[in-house]
Design a protein around this motif. Sequence first.
Motif, mmCIF file in Angstrom:
data_model
loop_
_atom_site.group_PDB
_atom_site.id
_atom_site.type_symbol
_atom_site.label_atom_id
_atom_site.label_comp_id
_atom_site.label_asym_id
_atom_site.label_seq_id
_atom_site.Cartn_x
_atom_site.Cartn_y
_atom_site.Cartn_z
ATOM 1 N N THR A 65 -2.860 5.211 0.895
ATOM 2 C CA THR A 65 -4.183 5.577 0.392
ATOM 3 C C THR A 65 -4.879 4.409 -0.279
ATOM 4 O OG1 THR A 65 -3.387 7.820 0.018
ATOM 5 C CG2 THR A 65 -5.430 7.210 -1.071
ATOM 6 N N THR A 66 -4.136 3.685 -1.110
ATOM 7 C CA THR A 66 -4.688 2.531 -1.812
ATOM 8 C C THR A 66 -3.792 1.321 -1.582
ATOM 9 O OG1 THR A 66 -3.502 3.073 -3.843
ATOM 10 C CG2 THR A 66 -5.745 3.938 -3.630
ATOM 11 N N HIS B 222 0.839 -1.201 0.000
ATOM 12 C CA HIS B 222 0.000 0.000 0.000
ATOM 13 C C HIS B 222 0.871 1.247 0.000
ATOM 14 C CE1 HIS B 222 0.672 1.484 4.092
ATOM 15 N NE2 HIS B 222 0.873 0.205 4.392
ATOM 16 N N SER C 74 -6.933 3.896 9.376
ATOM 17 C CA SER C 74 -5.494 3.665 9.507
ATOM 18 C C SER C 74 -5.114 2.198 9.337
ATOM 19 C CB SER C 74 -5.015 4.164 10.869
ATOM 20 O OG SER C 74 -5.687 3.465 11.901
#
Length: 99
Positions: free
Chosen positions: A48-49, A45, A74
Motif C-alpha cells: 500500500t505504501t 513496501h 500494481s
Amino acid sequence: GITTIASILPTTIDTLSISTYRSARFQVQITQSTDYQSTDLMVVHNGTTSNLVEYGSVATNDYLASFDSSISGSNLLLQTTMVSAGIATVKVVRYGVTV
C-alpha cells in the motif's frame, strides 16, 4: 535504465512490480551539463505504501535532485525531482529482492 529529464517536475526513473519485489536497492547517477551526482537508495513496501531512504550521496557541486517513491496501481515508482530544469541524464542500476 536511462532517462532524460528536462524539467523540475517529479519524473519516474524506475518501476517495480509490487507483486514481484518487496524491496530494492538503487544506485542512481545523474549528469547535468558538467555536474554529477551519485546516490544510493533503499526502498521497501507493504503493498500500500512505500518507504525510501537515501543512505549515500555525493556530488561534484551542489546536489542535482531529490528522490521519492510511491505505489501506483500494481507498481512501485522511483521518482526524482531535479533542482534545475537543464537537461539531465539519469542512469539507474537496481538490485531487487523478491516478495
